[in-house]
Design a protein around this motif. Sequence first.
Motif, PDB file in Angstrom:
ATOM      1  N   ASP A   4       1.016  31.339  10.123  1.00 40.36           N
ATOM      2  CA  ASP A   4       1.800  30.121   9.973  1.00 40.36           C
ATOM      3  C   ASP A   4       2.498  29.809  11.280  1.00 40.36           C
ATOM      4  O   ASP A   4       2.472  30.587  12.238  1.00 40.36           O
ATOM      5  CB  ASP A   4       2.818  30.253   8.838  1.00 40.36           C
ATOM      6  N   ALA A   5       3.122  28.642  11.314  1.00 34.26           N
ATOM      7  CA  ALA A   5       3.743  28.179  12.560  1.00 34.26           C
ATOM      8  C   ALA A   5       4.888  29.085  12.996  1.00 34.26           C
ATOM      9  O   ALA A   5       5.121  29.272  14.206  1.00 34.26           O
ATOM     10  CB  ALA A   5       4.254  26.743  12.391  1.00 34.26           C
ATOM     11  N   ALA A   6       5.605  29.670  12.036  1.00 37.69           N
ATOM     12  CA  ALA A   6       6.739  30.528  12.380  1.00 37.69           C
ATOM     13  C   ALA A   6       6.311  31.796  13.096  1.00 37.69           C
ATOM     14  O   ALA A   6       7.126  32.427  13.768  1.00 37.69           O
ATOM     15  CB  ALA A   6       7.528  30.886  11.114  1.00 37.69           C
ATOM     16  N   HIS A   7       5.033  32.198  12.951  1.00 44.52           N
ATOM     17  CA  HIS A   7       4.537  33.384  13.651  1.00 44.52           C
ATOM     18  C   HIS A   7       3.711  33.013  14.891  1.00 44.52           C
ATOM     19  O   HIS A   7       3.763  33.717  15.905  1.00 44.52           O
ATOM     20  CB  HIS A   7       3.669  34.229  12.706  1.00 44.52           C
ATOM     21  N   ILE A   8       2.958  31.925  14.809  1.00 42.27           N
ATOM     22  CA  ILE A   8       2.022  31.608  15.890  1.00 42.27           C
ATOM     23  C   ILE A   8       2.758  31.160  17.151  1.00 42.27           C
ATOM     24  O   ILE A   8       2.556  31.728  18.233  1.00 42.27           O
ATOM     25  CB  ILE A   8       1.025  30.519  15.424  1.00 42.27           C
ATOM     26  N   PHE A   9       3.623  30.147  17.042  1.00 46.06           N
ATOM     27  CA  PHE A   9       4.243  29.567  18.235  1.00 46.06           C
ATOM     28  C   PHE A   9       5.202  30.536  18.944  1.00 46.06           C
ATOM     29  O   PHE A   9       5.151  30.669  20.174  1.00 46.06           O
ATOM     30  CB  PHE A   9       4.950  28.261  17.873  1.00 46.06           C
ATOM     31  N   PRO A  10       6.063  31.254  18.227  1.00 49.82           N
ATOM     32  CA  PRO A  10       6.877  32.252  18.947  1.00 49.82           C
ATOM     33  C   PRO A  10       6.036  33.368  19.572  1.00 49.82           C
ATOM     34  O   PRO A  10       6.349  33.850  20.664  1.00 49.82           O
ATOM     35  CB  PRO A  10       7.811  32.790  17.854  1.00 49.82           C
ATOM     36  N   ALA A  11       4.956  33.773  18.875  1.00 49.98           N
ATOM     37  CA  ALA A  11       4.094  34.804  19.449  1.00 49.98           C
ATOM     38  C   ALA A  11       3.404  34.311  20.715  1.00 49.98           C
ATOM     39  O   ALA A  11       3.244  35.065  21.686  1.00 49.98           O
ATOM     40  CB  ALA A  11       3.056  35.241  18.417  1.00 49.98           C
ATOM     41  N   LEU A  12       2.993  33.048  20.719  1.00 52.43           N
ATOM     42  CA  LEU A  12       2.408  32.491  21.938  1.00 52.43           C
ATOM     43  C   LEU A  12       3.413  32.477  23.088  1.00 52.43           C
ATOM     44  O   LEU A  12       3.059  32.713  24.244  1.00 52.43           O
ATOM     45  CB  LEU A  12       1.897  31.067  21.664  1.00 52.43           C
ATOM     46  N   THR A  13       4.683  32.190  22.761  1.00 48.24           N
ATOM     47  CA  THR A  13       5.725  32.244  23.790  1.00 48.24           C
ATOM     48  C   THR A  13       5.858  33.646  24.363  1.00 48.24           C
ATOM     49  O   THR A  13       6.005  33.835  25.576  1.00 48.24           O
ATOM     50  CB  THR A  13       7.067  31.785  23.197  1.00 48.24           C
ATOM     51  N   LEU A  14       5.777  34.654  23.500  1.00 49.40           N
ATOM     52  CA  LEU A  14       5.852  36.038  23.968  1.00 49.40           C
ATOM     53  C   LEU A  14       4.632  36.415  24.804  1.00 49.40           C
ATOM     54  O   LEU A  14       4.744  37.166  25.771  1.00 49.40           O
ATOM     55  CB  LEU A  14       5.984  36.987  22.777  1.00 49.40           C
ATOM     56  N   PHE A  15       3.458  35.895  24.424  1.00 51.74           N
ATOM     57  CA  PHE A  15       2.268  36.175  25.225  1.00 51.74           C
ATOM     58  C   PHE A  15       2.367  35.545  26.609  1.00 51.74           C
ATOM     59  O   PHE A  15       1.884  36.103  27.598  1.00 51.74           O
ATOM     60  CB  PHE A  15       1.014  35.679  24.502  1.00 51.74           C
ATOM     61  N   VAL A  16       2.985  34.372  26.687  1.00 51.61           N
ATOM     62  CA  VAL A  16       3.213  33.759  27.998  1.00 51.61           C
ATOM     63  C   VAL A  16       4.132  34.646  28.840  1.00 51.61           C
ATOM     64  O   VAL A  16       3.904  34.854  30.038  1.00 51.61           O
ATOM     65  CB  VAL A  16       3.804  32.343  27.830  1.00 51.61           C
ATOM     66  N   ASN A  17       5.180  35.193  28.210  1.00 50.33           N
ATOM     67  CA  ASN A  17       6.060  36.122  28.928  1.00 50.33           C
ATOM     68  C   ASN A  17       5.334  37.405  29.317  1.00 50.33           C
ATOM     69  O   ASN A  17       5.665  38.034  30.318  1.00 50.33           O
ATOM     70  CB  ASN A  17       7.273  36.471  28.064  1.00 50.33           C
ATOM     71  N   LEU A  18       4.337  37.790  28.518  1.00 50.39           N
ATOM     72  CA  LEU A  18       3.573  38.990  28.823  1.00 50.39           C
ATOM     73  C   LEU A  18       2.541  38.740  29.911  1.00 50.39           C
ATOM     74  O   LEU A  18       2.137  39.682  30.623  1.00 50.39           O
ATOM     75  CB  LEU A  18       2.878  39.489  27.551  1.00 50.39           C
ATOM     76  N   ASN A  19       2.093  37.500  30.057  1.00 46.72           N
ATOM     77  CA  ASN A  19       1.094  37.192  31.082  1.00 46.72           C
ATOM     78  C   ASN A  19       1.665  37.334  32.484  1.00 46.72           C
ATOM     79  O   ASN A  19       0.956  37.710  33.422  1.00 46.72           O
ATOM     80  CB  ASN A  19       0.556  35.769  30.893  1.00 46.72           C
ATOM     81  N   TRP A  20       2.955  37.002  32.650  1.00 49.77           N
ATOM     82  CA  TRP A  20       3.538  37.045  33.997  1.00 49.77           C
ATOM     83  C   TRP A  20       3.496  38.442  34.605  1.00 49.77           C
ATOM     84  O   TRP A  20       3.027  38.596  35.745  1.00 49.77           O
ATOM     85  CB  TRP A  20       4.978  36.530  33.951  1.00 49.77           C
ATOM     86  N   PRO A  21       3.938  39.523  33.915  1.00 45.58           N
ATOM     87  CA  PRO A  21       3.818  40.849  34.534  1.00 45.58           C
ATOM     88  C   PRO A  21       2.381  41.273  34.763  1.00 45.58           C
ATOM     89  O   PRO A  21       2.079  41.978  35.741  1.00 45.58           O
ATOM     90  CB  PRO A  21       4.533  41.782  33.539  1.00 45.58           C
ATOM     91  N   LEU A  22       1.465  40.845  33.868  1.00 47.11           N
ATOM     92  CA  LEU A  22       0.058  41.173  34.088  1.00 47.11           C
ATOM     93  C   LEU A  22      -0.489  40.479  35.331  1.00 47.11           C
ATOM     94  O   LEU A  22      -1.305  41.050  36.071  1.00 47.11           O
ATOM     95  CB  LEU A  22      -0.770  40.789  32.864  1.00 47.11           C
ATOM     96  N   MET A  23      -0.031  39.246  35.579  1.00 46.60           N
ATOM     97  CA  MET A  23      -0.478  38.523  36.767  1.00 46.60           C
ATOM     98  C   MET A  23       0.060  39.150  38.054  1.00 46.60           C
ATOM     99  O   MET A  23      -0.528  39.000  39.126  1.00 46.60           O
ATOM    100  CB  MET A  23      -0.031  37.064  36.677  1.00 46.60           C
TER     101      MET A  23
END
Length: 459
Positions: A414-433
């Motif tokens: 649902d939206a309550a899990h998908i959109f916040p999780a995507l925000t966390l994945f964006v935060n996780l992409n920065w250290p990986l980059m």
Amino acid sequence: VESYVGYYPLILLFCLVEGVILYFLQQAMETINGGNTENTISDVKNGKQNRNSKLSILRSGGDEDQFDEESLFEQQQQSSEEIEVLGGEHPEEKAGFWSKLTWSWFTKMITVGYKRPLQLEDIYEAPLHSRPETSYDRLRVHWDHYKQKRDDYFGLVFAVTKTFGLWYFLYVVYSFITSTMGVVQALLSSRLISWAQKEDAPYYSGFVVVFFIFLCMVVSMIFKNRYYYDVEFLVQKIISALAVTTYHKSLRLNKVSKGTSNNAMQIDPRKIAILCWSLQNIIIVPLQVGFTLIVLYLWLGVSAFVPVACMVVLSPINYIMFKAFHKHTEALTKFSDRRIKKITEALNGILVVKLFCWEDPIRDQINKIRAEEIGVMKKYYNTLAIVCFIIDTLSSLLSVGTFTVYALLGNKLDAAHIFPALTLFVNLNWPLMQIPWLFSRLSEARASLIRLNKYLRRE
């Protein structure tokens, strides 16, 4: 239509905040333009007086060349001198907490620069703690101590860390706070979406959530700006301290080429100092990844360990890539030293080269070294491109794989899990980059530390 009524208070709140910001910006611009309008009126009056004086000269039968065009420049310069000249002591040294937080100590220079071009006299003096002589004196004390204890380049590492390490770890705290605010915004976004989905939720709870999201953004921006500003100051201090130390050493050496001294004074200190932009990832990345994975586990359960599995699988690849970076960096350093040494020898003995017509052989030798250097450089950047491609692909596959596993386990997306999780994945992409750049700068800094350590230990 009734399902969207709950969003109206949020829209009104955002409009109110935007209106307040625009109001203060307008007031600031009117303050700046107020003084500028008076200058514009005086310039118009001066221009009319100059035109009238020129017409009077022409009507009296005089030549147009008799008109002194420098008088206009003198009048403009006199009007610009009426504006206060800056310079002197750096205002940040006496600035308070709020002034440093909002950068209001710099407003005066921006205002003067808007009214007239800045001159050399307007530049503030460097703060006492940022001057090259201050950084050099502190580094020299620690370098004299550690060079007696260790023979390898770690003696220089310990000296630089002892001199500037305390302030750097304080700046790392700024970066950690910025990363934490990103996770907190994701949590608040989930709460906001849950509030919007509930029909009987009170309005004031949505206002509170939006207020805290806005507060997190402000805090994140403040600490992010402070981090970039302070780390840039620290980089310049490290460069100046190492360059001055190398320069003092070069004055006592006789059997060292100018090319080697130039590398030790210009290139190596900059590569060592630039590492400060990536070194904090060694501390921040594990903390940020761990914090993000904990929040993902609370939301998505076992499927949150998909990023961990991907990182474990990529660990051998990261090690191989780091070894390749180190190998190519050492080869680049070797060829660069050879090329600069050959060019310096040719320039110092240019009379002999011209006398015996050795231009073509020496040019061929330099071109041969340069061709080998470019070949190694191609391998270095090809390796960097492969690592960046893997990291970019992985950052996109992490979210897809996590949501796929979450759905296969029988959970509902649902939206309550998908959109916040995507925000966390964006935060996780920065250290990986940042991982490939960290490997690249670590290898470059290590080669520069070895070369600079040998240079400073010469007798």
